[in-house]
Design a protein around this motif. Structure first.
Motif, PDB file in Angstrom:
ATOM      1  N   GLU A  25       0.819  -1.224   0.000  1.00 43.96           N
ATOM      2  CA  GLU A  25       0.000   0.000   0.000  1.00 43.96           C
ATOM      3  C   GLU A  25       0.848   1.267   0.000  1.00 43.96           C
ATOM      4  O   GLU A  25       0.368   2.338  -0.367  1.00 43.96           O
ATOM      5  N   THR A  26       2.115   1.176   0.385  1.00 46.77           N
ATOM      6  CA  THR A  26       2.981   2.359   0.381  1.00 46.77           C
ATOM      7  C   THR A  26       3.652   2.577  -0.974  1.00 46.77           C
ATOM      8  O   THR A  26       4.265   3.617  -1.190  1.00 46.77           O
ATOM      9  N   LEU A  27       3.537   1.585  -1.843  1.00 48.75           N
ATOM     10  CA  LEU A  27       4.185   1.680  -3.146  1.00 48.75           C
ATOM     11  C   LEU A  27       3.370   2.583  -4.070  1.00 48.75           C
ATOM     12  O   LEU A  27       2.298   2.215  -4.539  1.00 48.75           O
ATOM     13  N   THR A  28       3.882   3.769  -4.297  1.00 51.65           N
ATOM     14  CA  THR A  28       3.288   4.714  -5.237  1.00 51.65           C
ATOM     15  C   THR A  28       4.334   5.021  -6.294  1.00 51.65           C
ATOM     16  O   THR A  28       5.528   4.759  -6.103  1.00 51.65           O
ATOM     17  N   LEU A  29       3.889   5.584  -7.397  1.00 52.94           N
ATOM     18  CA  LEU A  29       4.852   5.949  -8.432  1.00 52.94           C
ATOM     19  C   LEU A  29       5.798   7.025  -7.921  1.00 52.94           C
ATOM     20  O   LEU A  29       6.993   7.012  -8.241  1.00 52.94           O
ATOM     21  N   ALA A  30       5.287   7.946  -7.114  1.00 51.25           N
ATOM     22  CA  ALA A  30       6.143   9.005  -6.558  1.00 51.25           C
ATOM     23  C   ALA A  30       7.197   8.411  -5.631  1.00 51.25           C
ATOM     24  O   ALA A  30       8.377   8.797  -5.677  1.00 51.25           O
ATOM     25  N   ARG A  31       6.778   7.453  -4.785  1.00 49.30           N
ATOM     26  CA  ARG A  31       7.722   6.807  -3.867  1.00 49.30           C
ATOM     27  C   ARG A  31       8.790   6.051  -4.636  1.00 49.30           C
ATOM     28  O   ARG A  31       9.976   6.098  -4.305  1.00 49.30           O
ATOM     29  N   LEU A  32       8.380   5.336  -5.670  1.00 53.48           N
ATOM     30  CA  LEU A  32       9.312   4.563  -6.486  1.00 53.48           C
ATOM     31  C   LEU A  32      10.279   5.472  -7.234  1.00 53.48           C
ATOM     32  O   LEU A  32      11.488   5.237  -7.235  1.00 53.48           O
ATOM     33  N   ALA A  33       9.747   6.505  -7.851  1.00 54.88           N
ATOM     34  CA  ALA A  33      10.602   7.433  -8.593  1.00 54.88           C
ATOM     35  C   ALA A  33      11.627   8.073  -7.666  1.00 54.88           C
ATOM     36  O   ALA A  33      12.816   8.181  -8.010  1.00 54.88           O
ATOM     37  N   GLY A  34      11.189   8.484  -6.473  1.00 57.09           N
ATOM     38  CA  GLY A  34      12.112   9.079  -5.512  1.00 57.09           C
ATOM     39  C   GLY A  34      13.219   8.119  -5.112  1.00 57.09           C
ATOM     40  O   GLY A  34      14.384   8.500  -5.007  1.00 57.09           O
ATOM     41  N   SER A  35      12.858   6.871  -4.917  1.00 51.80           N
ATOM     42  CA  SER A  35      13.850   5.866  -4.541  1.00 51.80           C
ATOM     43  C   SER A  35      14.865   5.616  -5.660  1.00 51.80           C
ATOM     44  O   SER A  35      16.027   5.334  -5.395  1.00 51.80           O
TER      45      SER A  35
END
Length: 195
Positions: A25-35
């Motif tokens: 549920e924490t996996l968002t495109l923004a979170r992934l891109a930031g990582s």
């Protein structure tokens, strides 16, 4: 500027790491891109959005769970195969909870983009039916048995992963008793002889 050496495999691998460590549920495109050190629009060179990413994670989970169950159950039958299957299933879900969570939704039978997911899911189902074959289950009874097995495993695993077992009794002993109950129930459904 695109990150050098970034490809679809690396994007999905990073997504799997995030989902497993922090929850699907924490996996968002923004979170992934930031990582990954990129901007969200750059992700679209590698994936077709969050839905596509979830399908890719589910496919990986199906392939990996099938391999784990196949390896654990090879040469076994009856309660030995059931016990090995359940333990392998639980171990995978515990080690890769984000990928496991992604694999819980049935693929759309009419969506051509989900063909690979359907294929890997069918392989996993086939393995479960192979394990259940020793219980003399056929036709619809084998499908009911596979659903019962999956539901029991998913329920136990979900409660365990969420910290839902607060009583001081040994969780491992409860899990083994669950397998014993499944074994007895499956024998009853199929009238199979005891192993």
């Amino acid at each position: 500027m695109p990150r050098l050496g970034l490809n679809t495999e690396k994007v999905v691998r990073e997504a799997a790491s995030i989902a497993d460590a922090e929850g699907l549920e924490t996996l968002t495109l923004a979170r992934l891109a930031g990582s990954l050190g990129i901007r969200v629009p750059s992700l679209y060179k590698h994936i077709n959005g969050l839905g596509d990413l979830h399908r890719r994670l589910a496919t990986i989970a199906n392939v990996d769970m099938a391999a784990a169950i196949r390896d654990a159950t090879v040469g076994l039958a009856g309660s030995d195969a059931l016990r090995a299957c359940c333990r392998a299933y639980r171990a995978y879900a515990s080690q890769c909870p984000g990928r496991y969570a992604a694999a819980q939704r049935a693929p759309d039978p009419d969506d051509p983009d989900q063909a690979r997911l359907r294929e890997t899911g069918a392989e996993l189902t086939s393995l479960a039916l192979t394990v259940l074959r020793s219980y003399s289950l056929t036709g619809e009874e084998s499908i009911h048995a596979a659903r019962i097995l999956r539901s029991a495993m998913h329920g136990f695993i979900s409660l365990e992963l969420l910290g839902g077992f607060g009583l001081p009794t040994e969780i491992e002993a409860s899990f083994e008793r669950l397998i014993d109950l499944l074994d007895k129930g499956l024998r009853s459904m199929g009238s199979a002889p005891a192993a």
